[in-house]
Design a protein around this motif. Structure first.
Motif, PDB file in Angstrom:
ATOM      1  N   GLY A   1       0.815  -1.208   0.000  1.00 34.87           N
ATOM      2  CA  GLY A   1       0.000   0.000   0.000  1.00 34.87           C
ATOM      3  C   GLY A   1       0.842   1.248   0.000  1.00 34.87           C
ATOM      4  O   GLY A   1       2.073   1.208  -0.020  1.00 34.87           O
ATOM      5  N   PRO A   2       0.197   2.433   0.039  1.00 35.88           N
ATOM      6  CA  PRO A   2       0.892   3.708  -0.018  1.00 35.88           C
ATOM      7  C   PRO A   2       1.841   3.902   1.140  1.00 35.88           C
ATOM      8  O   PRO A   2       1.683   3.329   2.213  1.00 35.88           O
ATOM      9  CB  PRO A   2      -0.258   4.724   0.024  1.00 35.88           C
ATOM     10  N   ASN A   3       2.863   4.783   0.919  1.00 33.67           N
ATOM     11  CA  ASN A   3       3.827   5.025   1.974  1.00 33.67           C
ATOM     12  C   ASN A   3       3.277   6.002   2.994  1.00 33.67           C
ATOM     13  O   ASN A   3       2.162   6.507   2.898  1.00 33.67           O
ATOM     14  CB  ASN A   3       5.151   5.526   1.385  1.00 33.67           C
ATOM     15  N   GLU A   4       4.099   6.347   3.969  1.00 37.05           N
ATOM     16  CA  GLU A   4       3.628   7.159   5.069  1.00 37.05           C
ATOM     17  C   GLU A   4       3.339   8.598   4.645  1.00 37.05           C
ATOM     18  O   GLU A   4       2.689   9.345   5.382  1.00 37.05           O
ATOM     19  CB  GLU A   4       4.676   7.160   6.196  1.00 37.05           C
ATOM     20  N   ASP A   5       3.822   9.010   3.466  1.00 36.44           N
ATOM     21  CA  ASP A   5       3.568  10.369   3.001  1.00 36.44           C
ATOM     22  C   ASP A   5       2.198  10.517   2.368  1.00 36.44           C
ATOM     23  O   ASP A   5       1.757  11.616   2.060  1.00 36.44           O
ATOM     24  CB  ASP A   5       4.629  10.779   1.975  1.00 36.44           C
ATOM     25  N   SER A   6       1.529   9.413   2.125  1.00 35.27           N
ATOM     26  CA  SER A   6       0.264   9.436   1.391  1.00 35.27           C
ATOM     27  C   SER A   6      -0.895   9.109   2.308  1.00 35.27           C
ATOM     28  O   SER A   6      -0.758   8.381   3.295  1.00 35.27           O
ATOM     29  CB  SER A   6       0.309   8.434   0.239  1.00 35.27           C
TER      30      SER A   6
ATOM     31  N   ILE B   1     -11.902   0.450 -13.124  1.00 33.99           N
ATOM     32  CA  ILE B   1     -10.593   0.459 -12.483  1.00 33.99           C
ATOM     33  C   ILE B   1     -10.673   1.358 -11.256  1.00 33.99           C
ATOM     34  O   ILE B   1     -11.338   2.404 -11.282  1.00 33.99           O
ATOM     35  CB  ILE B   1      -9.488   0.936 -13.448  1.00 33.99           C
ATOM     36  N   GLN B   2     -10.011   0.969 -10.191  1.00 34.12           N
ATOM     37  CA  GLN B   2      -9.942   1.774  -8.977  1.00 34.12           C
ATOM     38  C   GLN B   2      -8.506   2.227  -8.746  1.00 34.12           C
ATOM     39  O   GLN B   2      -7.578   1.403  -8.766  1.00 34.12           O
ATOM     40  CB  GLN B   2     -10.433   0.980  -7.763  1.00 34.12           C
ATOM     41  N   PHE B   3      -8.324   3.518  -8.553  1.00 29.99           N
ATOM     42  CA  PHE B   3      -7.003   4.038  -8.194  1.00 29.99           C
ATOM     43  C   PHE B   3      -7.171   5.362  -7.459  1.00 29.99           C
ATOM     44  O   PHE B   3      -8.227   6.000  -7.504  1.00 29.99           O
ATOM     45  CB  PHE B   3      -6.094   4.188  -9.413  1.00 29.99           C
ATOM     46  N   ALA B   4      -6.122   5.748  -6.765  1.00 26.99           N
ATOM     47  CA  ALA B   4      -6.073   7.022  -6.049  1.00 26.99           C
ATOM     48  C   ALA B   4      -4.837   7.783  -6.500  1.00 26.99           C
ATOM     49  O   ALA B   4      -3.865   7.196  -6.977  1.00 26.99           O
ATOM     50  CB  ALA B   4      -6.045   6.785  -4.540  1.00 26.99           C
ATOM     51  N   MET B   5      -4.885   9.099  -6.334  1.00 26.28           N
ATOM     52  CA  MET B   5      -3.761   9.947  -6.742  1.00 26.28           C
ATOM     53  C   MET B   5      -3.354  10.862  -5.589  1.00 26.28           C
ATOM     54  O   MET B   5      -4.209  11.350  -4.840  1.00 26.28           O
ATOM     55  CB  MET B   5      -4.132  10.781  -7.973  1.00 26.28           C
ATOM     56  N   ASN B   6      -2.058  11.101  -5.489  1.00 26.47           N
ATOM     57  CA  ASN B   6      -1.551  11.991  -4.448  1.00 26.47           C
ATOM     58  C   ASN B   6      -0.267  12.631  -4.940  1.00 26.47           C
ATOM     59  O   ASN B   6       0.526  11.987  -5.639  1.00 26.47           O
ATOM     60  CB  ASN B   6      -1.288  11.212  -3.155  1.00 26.47           C
ATOM     61  N   TYR B   7      -0.071  13.901  -4.587  1.00 30.15           N
ATOM     62  CA  TYR B   7       1.181  14.591  -4.924  1.00 30.15           C
ATOM     63  C   TYR B   7       1.984  14.782  -3.651  1.00 30.15           C
ATOM     64  O   TYR B   7       1.514  15.397  -2.692  1.00 30.15           O
ATOM     65  CB  TYR B   7       0.914  15.938  -5.597  1.00 30.15           C
ATOM     66  N   ILE B   8       3.221  14.256  -3.653  1.00 27.53           N
ATOM     67  CA  ILE B   8       4.106  14.346  -2.490  1.00 27.53           C
ATOM     68  C   ILE B   8       5.011  15.561  -2.680  1.00 27.53           C
ATOM     69  O   ILE B   8       6.002  15.501  -3.417  1.00 27.53           O
ATOM     70  CB  ILE B   8       4.924  13.051  -2.312  1.00 27.53           C
ATOM     71  N   GLN B   9       4.660  16.646  -2.027  1.00 28.00           N
ATOM     72  CA  GLN B   9       5.317  17.923  -2.279  1.00 28.00           C
ATOM     73  C   GLN B   9       6.812  17.878  -1.977  1.00 28.00           C
ATOM     74  O   GLN B   9       7.635  18.370  -2.761  1.00 28.00           O
ATOM     75  CB  GLN B   9       4.648  19.016  -1.433  1.00 28.00           C
ATOM     76  N   LYS B  10       7.203  17.285  -0.872  1.00 29.65           N
ATOM     77  CA  LYS B  10       8.613  17.337  -0.461  1.00 29.65           C
ATOM     78  C   LYS B  10       9.529  16.525  -1.372  1.00 29.65           C
ATOM     79  O   LYS B  10      10.730  16.771  -1.426  1.00 29.65           O
ATOM     80  CB  LYS B  10       8.775  16.894   0.987  1.00 29.65           C
ATOM     81  N   HIS B  11       8.948  15.571  -2.105  1.00 30.16           N
ATOM     82  CA  HIS B  11       9.732  14.776  -3.053  1.00 30.16           C
ATOM     83  C   HIS B  11       9.475  15.171  -4.501  1.00 30.16           C
ATOM     84  O   HIS B  11      10.118  14.624  -5.406  1.00 30.16           O
ATOM     85  CB  HIS B  11       9.419  13.293  -2.888  1.00 30.16           C
ATOM     86  N   ALA B  12       8.546  16.114  -4.724  1.00 27.20           N
ATOM     87  CA  ALA B  12       8.133  16.505  -6.075  1.00 27.20           C
ATOM     88  C   ALA B  12       7.768  15.269  -6.895  1.00 27.20           C
ATOM     89  O   ALA B  12       8.213  15.074  -8.024  1.00 27.20           O
ATOM     90  CB  ALA B  12       9.208  17.320  -6.778  1.00 27.20           C
ATOM     91  N   GLU B  13       6.930  14.406  -6.298  1.00 25.35           N
ATOM     92  CA  GLU B  13       6.527  13.153  -6.944  1.00 25.35           C
ATOM     93  C   GLU B  13       5.009  13.054  -7.012  1.00 25.35           C
ATOM     94  O   GLU B  13       4.307  13.396  -6.052  1.00 25.35           O
ATOM     95  CB  GLU B  13       7.067  11.942  -6.185  1.00 25.35           C
ATOM     96  N   PHE B  14       4.536  12.565  -8.139  1.00 29.93           N
ATOM     97  CA  PHE B  14       3.120  12.268  -8.332  1.00 29.93           C
ATOM     98  C   PHE B  14       2.938  10.765  -8.176  1.00 29.93           C
ATOM     99  O   PHE B  14       3.565   9.983  -8.897  1.00 29.93           O
ATOM    100  CB  PHE B  14       2.687  12.729  -9.722  1.00 29.93           C
ATOM    101  N   HIS B  15       2.096  10.353  -7.229  1.00 26.52           N
ATOM    102  CA  HIS B  15       1.870   8.946  -6.944  1.00 26.52           C
ATOM    103  C   HIS B  15       0.471   8.522  -7.400  1.00 26.52           C
ATOM    104  O   HIS B  15      -0.504   9.237  -7.154  1.00 26.52           O
ATOM    105  CB  HIS B  15       1.999   8.670  -5.443  1.00 26.52           C
TER     106      HIS B  15
END
Length: 345
Positions: free
Chosen positions: A8-13, A41-55
């Motif tokens: 599952g998602p990491n602690e930042d999400s 299809i099921q999915f979720a989206m999150n932007y991790i600001q401190k890593h500049a990553e789109f998950h």
């Protein structure tokens, strides 16, 4: 490159809940006879600001079409692009789940991208049946316009898979064709000669202002810069560049290039070739360009492939002659250039 996990998602999400949504279109050719589409299809989206990553947390698919009717099974996987980049290096995939029309993935797909650039992309999620002996089979897709996405929404959303619309140009294909645009200005300054034995010459000034909405290269942020040359002179001394602007799809250059020694009649045989590149230590990557000139297809009586200005490019060149000594401005779409002459350093 993609980083994927089977947990599952990491602690930042933060991923919770469920909500229905959906969209349209595809960039892919028809496979398996272009079968009808079903399922979700099921999915979720999150932007991790401190890593500049789109998950993208890909959860599962449900009630997919049975792809292989002879063997009575499907081996589905999910493919992901941030359009308009559809290169292999910009592609992300989940693992393949064997013999199921209800696969569970629980995998995170990651894109390294700045928020300002993500907001001009379209997320394309497509589902495919994996066939090692034939072409993979398209099972459906979803597009999400990131410019309209609420990034506070980290829910697990369920999307109905969509088929391609026959006879229509997919919206994501149109996005792929877009290479951004350039804002620039030109002027021709005629230099007064006091010696009547010499013909009057002048200088062409090219003011590169900025670019907007440049597409990503290799699925990551770009470091754009601009090259310029006035054809037919292909010599190295005729080449000029802007500085490199780091990590942006909307670079501000504000750089003026000056070419002197031109007679007015010479410029009717010449063409300004401007190209935009992503800077790389090993090999620069071409993004798009302009050819601003008469667009006649000929130079000094010879047929040349580079004299291929579009109507807007040729109009800006003509306007420069009509407004001698004054800046003429334009915002032009970047495009692929046939046989660009300034392809290397």
């Amino acid at each position: 490159m993609a980083s994927m996990s089977s947990v599952g998602p990491n602690e930042d999400s933060t991923w919770t809940g469920s909500r229905d949504s959906g969209s349209i279109s595809s960039i892919y050719p028809a496979d398996c006879g272009d079968p009808e589409v079903q399922g979700s299809i099921q999915f979720a989206m999150n932007y991790i600001q401190k890593h500049a990553e789109f998950h993208i947390f890909v959860v599962n698919c449900r009630n997919l079409l049975l792809a292989d009717t002879k063997k009575n099974h499907s081996d589905p996987y999910v493919k992901c692009y941030l359009l308009p980049d559809k290169t292999k290096l910009g592609k992300r995939k989940t693992t393949v789940k064997k013999k199921t029309v209800n696969p569970t993935y629980n995998e995170i797909i990651r894109f390294k991208i700045m928020m300002e650039d993500l907001k001009i992309q379209t997320l394309n999620m497509s589902v495919w049946h994996n066939d090692p002996f034939r072409r993979n089979c398209f099972l459906g897709e979803v597009d999400v316009d990131m410019s309209e996405w609420d990034f506070s929404n980290t829910l697990i959303n369920e999307y109905a898979l969509k088929a391609r619309v026959s006879g229509q140009t997919p919206s994501s294909t149109r996005l792929t064709d877009s290479r951004g645009q350039m804002s620039l200005a030109l002027r021709f300054l005629l230099q007064t000669s006091h010696n009547k034995s010499h013909r009057e010459t002048g200088e062409v000034q090219i003011w590169i202002k900025d670019c907007k909405n440049l597409p990503p290269v290799r699925g990551v942020l770009i470091d754009p810069f601009v090259k310029c040359i006035i054809l037919p002179d292909k010599s190295r001394k005729n080449r000029q560049k802007t500085r490199v602007v780091k990590r942006t799809a909307n670079p501000m250059f504000n750089h003026t290039m000056v070419y002197d020694g031109f007679r007015p009649e010479d410029l009717r045989e010449a063409c300004v070739e401007i190209t935009v590149w992503d800077h790389d230590r090993v090999n620069h990557h071409y993004i798009g360009g302009l050819r601003i000139g008469p667009g006649t297809g000929r130079s000094y009586g010879m047929d040349v492939l580079w004299m291929d200005s579009t109507t807007d490019e040729a109009n800006l060149w003509q306007k420069m002659f009509q407004c001698a000594g004054e800046w003429v401005e334009g915002v032009l779409p970047l495009r692929m250039l046939l046989m660009a002459k300034f392809m290397t350093d």
